[in-house]
Design a protein around this motif. Structure first.
Motif, short mmCIF file in Angstrom:
data_model
loop_
_atom_site.label_atom_id
_atom_site.label_comp_id
_atom_site.label_asym_id
_atom_site.label_seq_id
_atom_site.Cartn_x
_atom_site.Cartn_y
_atom_site.Cartn_z
N PRO A 238 37.72 -9.93 -45.32
CA PRO A 238 38.66 -10.39 -44.29
C PRO A 238 39.02 -11.86 -44.51
O PRO A 238 38.17 -12.67 -44.87
CB PRO A 238 37.89 -10.21 -42.99
N LEU B 251 40.91 -2.30 -34.67
CA LEU B 251 41.06 -3.68 -35.10
C LEU B 251 41.60 -4.57 -33.97
O LEU B 251 41.04 -5.63 -33.68
CB LEU B 251 41.99 -3.75 -36.31
N ARG C 35 39.08 -5.12 -31.33
CA ARG C 35 37.99 -5.99 -31.78
C ARG C 35 38.43 -7.46 -31.74
O ARG C 35 37.66 -8.34 -31.33
CB ARG C 35 37.58 -5.58 -33.20
N ILE C 36 39.67 -7.71 -32.13
CA ILE C 36 40.19 -9.09 -32.12
C ILE C 36 40.31 -9.58 -30.68
O ILE C 36 39.92 -10.71 -30.35
CB ILE C 36 41.54 -9.15 -32.85
N LEU D 79 34.78 -8.79 -38.30
CA LEU D 79 35.65 -7.83 -38.98
C LEU D 79 34.97 -7.28 -40.23
O LEU D 79 35.15 -6.10 -40.59
CB LEU D 79 36.98 -8.50 -39.34
N LYS E 120 32.47 -4.87 -39.00
CA LYS E 120 33.05 -3.89 -38.07
C LYS E 120 32.15 -3.73 -36.85
O LYS E 120 31.72 -2.63 -36.47
CB LYS E 120 33.28 -2.55 -38.75
#
Length: 864
Positions: free
Chosen positions: A673, A698, A701-702, A757, A760
């Motif tokens: 990443p 994604l 998660r951000i 990231l 994960k």
């Protein structure tokens, strides 16, 4: 000494044995007083009885404590003036003839402890007369508190000496000047509490009335409204008005104490609805009961402010005679005395109503005038009732009002005075209806009339050369704008129809068109004002909720605007409007969105017929030129750009494309990443780029990461390259805009987010968010709207909900569960209200039943 110290011991047992009976008596009497108040609804009676209860109790305790005969106990502050509110502190002064020795100090300490044990929240001081005098000479607050001292028990001669000494300490003129400065500072300090005003300290609150009586008492003019009326400081009618306003404010404060169960003088959202119902107010189709209560409060506060000004001027004239007592005529109707505008006689406005508006024009023209004399204010207060339909139809009066708006200076200041003195609402009845009207939309921080005047103020500031550094573009546009009065009129009418139901923009446009026609504006200006009122939200909504990189969006907006004058006027009004809603709503990112749309539309109106192909080519050429400045080898960008389609180049600005390319052209296939952050080009906050092989959850998660570090997301551009990489760009900011050490924050984001990231990291479990007080008491029903766009390329998801931590994460998790792809997110936070727009795609959106389930699941998450 040992024998003296043990002497009180025999009385200690019976004294503490009485503690339970005193405590029970206090609780029972307080309950009885509460029941009597709600039965009779008389604040004067409640305050008198509350004071009498404490007087009796304190005398009993004092007598039971066997205090020495040369000590006195006095009530001070609100208790001293016999205005003891249910949950207020009991302010006491223990007056000594000489400094306390150890035995007396111990007895006093025991006494105060006993009072607390009984259930009294005591604020006390123990001082000699000399100490009181010294402190009063140094501290205005102490001087004011002692001014209202009242003997409860103890040595009467000692207290009499104290009163004489304090009276000799006070110099009335200095006291008056200090209290006027204190009031001015207090008003400024509490000016931001418009939604939750302070019943005592806010402008027009109880403290403004108390200040008048303190000054009158210090000058030995009077200690009550009746005495001031008898001495000619106020009229009998003013004394009655003051009494009624004071009764309302006192009743509200008593009810607030009972409702809160503690000393609470702020009209918090938590209590507004309950208080409104206590006063018999009920919900209406377009007005909450709490909004009706607050409007009544603000109108009362406005009247108190007016009376405060009149009485303080009269007191000032008696305490500090004017330096210039001469009357200097301005014209046959008005003159100047001691830097104040004065009518030639007190019946002027009744004989010549047109002089009402003339007085404001003179204030606007003569900079040396600091206001109106008390006599003129009184006459104006009486004469404002003559502003009726006939007055409004008079051509001369209409011309006078337009002169105020056409003046090159002091427009907002004069309109504000007209509002304070009840004239603006009489001349514009529609404006009168929204005076003091609260807006519980969790977006506006001010009443409607205050918001409107702030918008006028913001427009006016654009025209002041000395303030051009604040908003350079607005100042430049304003300086070239012909007939700026049309902007002031649009500001006056843009929210004037709030609270009527229906679309306030359309109703306001009808009012504005009629007003402009009656006041002789040209057809062109009439249509411009009405158009601005009807469309005052359009530029903001387009910039914040639509993709302005889409040429079709720009074409539609330019068509709606029509020409450059309409565009400039709408841009100026929009900036002034957004800045006038709340100190927290405006930020550099909103400013950039509005400015970008303005420039793009201006180019379009100037004949720049941009097509998708030409826009794409122009952005790529500009990016290539800038890349050379960073020593990026020629054609090195092609390895990355070949993975990007037209949508990427249309959605990102050249400087963003350059930033992404510089960071990625040499690692297009990296498995690791890439997270990079920089100061945002908008001027506030950070811009964060994320490049990573696409992964499930994604976006959630951000969002979860930024929520974890307490950063707000303003915009998210979500893009997936042709070879399956996510290339996302976020605009983020500390919600309080505290401007931390961004170097440390950038390092934290780049390291911690990249690590999440890479691993994960599983999403944290959802927790029930803590709602703000506003949302708890004025909840926003979530709204979800999902529609295909006009080209059928994307689906537009619009979400309206109360803003709270974790909101974006909840939305992201639902979209992930339905395998929906997110392309763009525009996050628009308006106070405690979130209005977010997402461009999405996905196979699930082709099935009607699935779309319905998706909407239902989103609403369920937003309600949780």
């Amino acid at each position: 000494m040992a024998n003296l110290q043990t002497a009180p011991a025999p009385a200690a047992a019976p004294l503490h044995a009485r503690l339970g009976s005193w405590k029970q008596k206090l609780a029972e009497q307080n309950l009885w007083l509460r029941e009597k108040f709600y039965a009779r609804k008389s604040p004067t009676e409640l305050l008198r009885r509350q004071t009498a209860l404490l007087d009796q109790l304190l005398r009993e305790v004092w007598a039971g404590h066997a205090m020495p005969p040369d000590v006195a106990l006095a009530a001070v502050g609100g208790y001293g003036r016999r205005q003891q509110f249910p949950c207020s502190d009991v302010d006491l002064l223990i007056l000594l003839s000489k400094p306390a020795e150890a035995l007396l100090a111990r007895k006093l300490e025991d006494l105060i402890g006993l009072l607390w044990d009984i259930g009294l929240e005591v604020g006390h001081s123990v001082r000699t007369i000399e100490e009181c005098a010294a402190l009063a000479a140094e501290d205005l607050t102490v001087q004011t508190t002692l001014l209202e001292a009242r003997l409860l028990t103890g040595k009467r001669a000692l207290f009499a000496r104290f009163v004489r000494r304090l009276r000799d300490t006070i110099e009335p003129a200095a006291f008056l000047q200090a209290k006027l400065l204190e009031q001015q500072q207090r008003h400024a300090r509490y000016a931001a509490t418009n939604l939750e005003p302070h019943l005592k300290e806010s402008a027009g609150g109880l403290r403004d009335l108390q200040t008048v009586l303190w000054i009158a008492r210090a000058a030995q003019i009077g200690a009550s409204w009746r005495e001031l009326a008898r001495r000619g400081v106020i009229t009998a009618a003013e004394a009655r008005d003051i009494y009624q306003h004071e009764q309302f404010l006192q009743s509200l404060r008593i009810r607030l104490h009972y409702c809160a169960g503690r000393r609470e003088d702020r009209l918090l959202f938590d209590f507004q609805t309950a208080l409104a119902r206590e006063l018999g107010l009920h919900e209406r189709p377009n007005r909450l009961a709490s909004e009706q209560l607050m409007q009544r409060f603000y109108r009362t506060a406005k009247a108190v402010s007016q009376l405060n000004t009149i009485v303080l001027q009269n007191l000032s004239a008696r305490v500090m005679p004017a330096h210039d007592k001469e009357y200097h005529p301005i014209n046959e109707r008005f003159g100047v005395r001691d830097e104040l505008l004065e009518a030639c006689d007190e019946r002027l406005f009744e004989r010549r109503p047109g002089a009402i508006l003339e007085s404001f024009l003179l204030l606007q023209e003569h900079h040396e005038l600091k206001g109106m004399s008390a006599a003129t204010l009184r006459a104006l207060w009486r004469g404002r009732r003559l502003i009726n339909a006939g007055f409004r139809r008079d051509v001369h009066h209409r011309e006078q009002f337009m002169q105020v708006l056409r003046s090159p200076e002091r427009v907002e200041r004069v309109l504000r005075r007209m509002n304070e003195y009840g004239v603006l609402g009489r001349y514009l009845p529609a404006f009168g209806r929204i005076v003091g009207q609260m807006q519980h939309d969790l977006y506006h921080a001010y009443t409607v009339d205050e918001h409107i005047l702030r918008v006028v103020r913001n427009l006016r500031r654009f025209s002041i050369p000395e303030l051009a550094h604040e908003f350079p573009l607005c100042s430049r546009l304003m300086s070239d704008f012909a007939r700026p009065e049309v902007l002031y009129l649009a500001a006056l009418f843009h929210d004037i129809a709030k609270g009527r139901g229906g679309d306030h923009s359309q109703s306001g446009a009808v009012d504005a068109r009629r007003f402009c026609r009656e006041h002789g504006l040209s057809r062109e200006d009439i249509e411009l004002v009405a158009w601005l009122v009807e469309n005052h939200l359009v530029l903001s909504l387009t910039a914040q909720k639509q993709d302005i990189a889409d040429p079709e969006v720009l074409i539609a907006f330019a068509k709606r605007v029509g020409d450059e004058r309409h565009l400039v006027a709408l841009y100026l009004l929009t900036v002034a409007d957004v800045r006038g809603t709340s100190p927290r709503v405006w930020n550099a990112w909103k400013a950039k969105l509005l400015e970008d749309l303005f420039w793009a539309t201006r180019r379009r109106l100037a004949g720049d017929r941009v097509t998708v192909a030409s826009s794409l080519q122009a952005r790529q050429n500009e990016a290539r030129a800038k890349l050379r400045l960073y020593a990026v080898p020629d054609n090195a960008q092609e390895k990355l750009w070949v993975q990007l389609d037209d949508a990427y180049f249309l959605r990102h600005e050249p400087q963003e494309i350059v930033w992404h390319t510089r960071l990625l052209y040499y690692r297009v296939e990296t498995p690791e990443p890439v997270v990079k952050a920089r100061l945002s080009p908008a001027g506030e906050g950070l811009q964060v780029m994320i490049y990573v092989p696409d992964q499930k959850e994604l976006f959630a998660r951000i969002c979860s990461f930024f929520e974890h570090i307490s950063y707000d997301i303003f915009e998210a551009k979500i893009y997936t390259t042709r070879h399956g990489y996510a290339l996302d760009s976020f605009q983020v900011q500390d919600p309080d805009n505290r401007r931390p050490q961004y170097r440390d924050v950038i390092g934290l984001i780049e390291h911690e987010l990249a690590e999440r990231l890479r691993q994960k990291t599983p999403l944290p479990p959802l927790t029930k968010p803590r709602l703000s007080r506003q949302l708890r008491h004025f909840p926003i029903s979530p709204e979800v709207n999902l529609q295909p766009d006009e080209k059928g390329t994307y689906w537009v998801l619009s979400v309206i909900a109360g803003d709270r931590p974790g909101l974006l994460s909840r939305i992201a998790r639902v979209l992930t569960a339905y395998d929906v792809n997110l392309h763009t997110a525009k996050i628009n936070t308006l106070g405690a209200r979130a209005e977010d727009v997402f461009l999405i795609t996905g196979a699930a959106l082709t099935d009607t039943k699935t779309v319905v389930r998706l909407e239902s699941d989103l609403i369920e998450q937003l309600r949780t």
